[in-house]
Design an enzyme around this catalytic site. Structure first.
Site, mmCIF file in Angstrom:
data_model
loop_
_atom_site.group_PDB
_atom_site.id
_atom_site.type_symbol
_atom_site.label_atom_id
_atom_site.label_comp_id
_atom_site.label_asym_id
_atom_site.label_seq_id
_atom_site.Cartn_x
_atom_site.Cartn_y
_atom_site.Cartn_z
ATOM 1 N N SER A 275 0.806 -1.222 0.000
ATOM 2 C CA SER A 275 0.000 0.000 0.000
ATOM 3 C C SER A 275 0.838 1.271 0.000
ATOM 4 C CB SER A 275 -0.954 0.010 1.200
ATOM 5 O OG SER A 275 -0.250 -0.219 2.401
ATOM 6 N N HIS B 237 0.761 5.175 6.555
ATOM 7 C CA HIS B 237 0.575 5.730 5.220
ATOM 8 C C HIS B 237 0.734 7.246 5.276
ATOM 9 C CE1 HIS B 237 -1.605 1.811 5.118
ATOM 10 N NE2 HIS B 237 -0.918 1.725 3.978
ATOM 11 N N ASP C 116 -3.752 5.781 11.776
ATOM 12 C CA ASP C 116 -2.844 5.411 10.691
ATOM 13 C C ASP C 116 -1.633 6.326 10.696
ATOM 14 O OD1 ASP C 116 -1.518 4.693 8.406
ATOM 15 O OD2 ASP C 116 -3.217 4.925 7.053
#
Length: 365
Positions: free
Chosen positions: A120, A346, A343
């Site tokens: 990702s 990311h 998160d």
């Protein structure tokens, strides 16, 4: 006459000596290049050592003008209230990066293909590049498709394909009777990478996943199965398998190959001298200076050691340190899971991956 013969013999030995010397120098140069891959092709400037400076002309695009940003990266649309994190530019020591020029990029790669291969974090960088190109040519014709694990965004007016192959380990995960098998010595998935004009690889994010988040049941090397093993050793074995694929399949006269480096996470404030911080939540600006207090992750050393063994040219997109300084760049509660998740792995778009691509642009100029 004897003197002439002696001169001829002497000249012959001298010529032979020079030939041997040149051969040794060529061998030494080849050995040096094999042992020291080109992490910084622009010898006049190391693009990866520097600091973040405020610049009101950044970000390189407005995220509201790029409709392709996925929910988990779209921090502004998800309600992030601050915007100062957007106005930073990476400044290498002793030089400046050429600002990303989307039109020049599209013209350079006209009729060619670009593929990001990885997890990702590769998707993060892939979407960044699409936004950098689309926002400069918003009226351009495009086509977005997905074939299996490969997402393809084509700028039709230029014939440029920007692709993403989801391959989180770079080696194969297959189904067998025993279950899901992570094959550390197999790259059958590499058939999708053949013939691509520019490849940008990445892996690390998934190597320490365990329990239900782990997408395999056994590790396999040769004919032997392992329920588990030291993950850093497994990571290195997989990278060496990938490295063999590169040396076997890449044509340097036609293809460019990059490795993204390790994209860092920020879940422990002690690492950046803020012991009270339990995550990246609430961070509003980058760390000052050029050095991350906790140092570089060990996985980066493993990665660099493997890259040194590759004979074909592979350029390290060494984004780890510059990204470590961006404790403010993650979605935190403005990502996939909203306020129920955190998160710090990311990156928001617009944001840090745009700098990765701006450096990539400078490396291919």
């Amino acid at each position: 006459m004897i003197r002439n013969v002696g001169l001829r013999i002497g000249w012959t030995f001298f010529t032979l000596f020079i030939c041997i010397l040149i051969t040794l120098l060529v061998l030494l140069l080849h050995h040096t290049n094999a042992q020291n891959p080109r992490p910084y092709p622009h010898k006049s400037c190391n693009f990866f050592r520097g600091s973040w400076i405020e610049d009101e002309t950044y970000p390189l695009y407005n995220s509201t003008h790029c409709p392709f940003i996925e929910h988990e990266f779209n921090c502004q649309r998800n309600g992030r209230p601050d915007k100062a994190y957007l106005n930073y530019r990476w400044k290498p020591h002793g030089c400046s990066l050429t600002r990303f020029d989307g039109r020049a990029f599209l013209k350079k790669f006209k009729g060619k293909s670009i593929m990001f291969v990885g997890d990702s974090l590769s998707r993060n960088q892939w979407q960044s590049l699409i936004c950098l190109l689309y926002t400069i040519e918003p009226k351009a014709n495009y086509n977005a498709t997905r074939v299996g694990d490969v997402s393809i965004f084509t700028f039709l007016d230029f014939g440029v394909k920007v692709m993403l192959d989801r391959s989180v380990y770079l080696v194969d995960v297959v189904m067998e009777e025993k279950g899901r098998i992570l094959k550390l010595d197999s790259t059958e998935g590499g058939k999708l990478w053949k013939g691509i004009d520019m490849l940008i690889f990445n892996t690390w994010h998934w190597w320490n996943r365990r329990g239900v988040a782990q997408p395999w049941d056994y590790i396999k090397i040769g004919s032997k199965y392992y329920k588990d093993m030291d993950r850093m050793i497994a990571f290195e074995k997989a990278l060496r398998t990938w490295a063999k694929w590169i040396d076997t399949n890449i044509d340097p006269s036609k293809q460019l190959v990059f490795f993204q480096g390790i994209s860092p996470s920020h879940y422990n404030g002690t690492d950046w001298n803020q012991p009270g911080a339990k995550s990246c939540s609430g961070q509003r600006r980058p760390l000052s200076g050029s050095i991350y207090p906790a140092g570089l992750p060990p996985a980066l050393g493993v990665q660099k050691n493997v890259l040194r063994t590759i004979e074909k040219p592979v350029t390290l997109l060494d984004v780890t340190n510059l990204s470590l300084l961006r404790i403010d760049g993650h979605p935190s509660i403005y990502g996939m899971s909203g306020r129920t998740g955190m998160d710090c792995s990311h990156w928001c778009l617009a944001g840090v991956p745009d700098t990765w691509n701006e450096i990539l642009y400078n490396l291919i100029l």
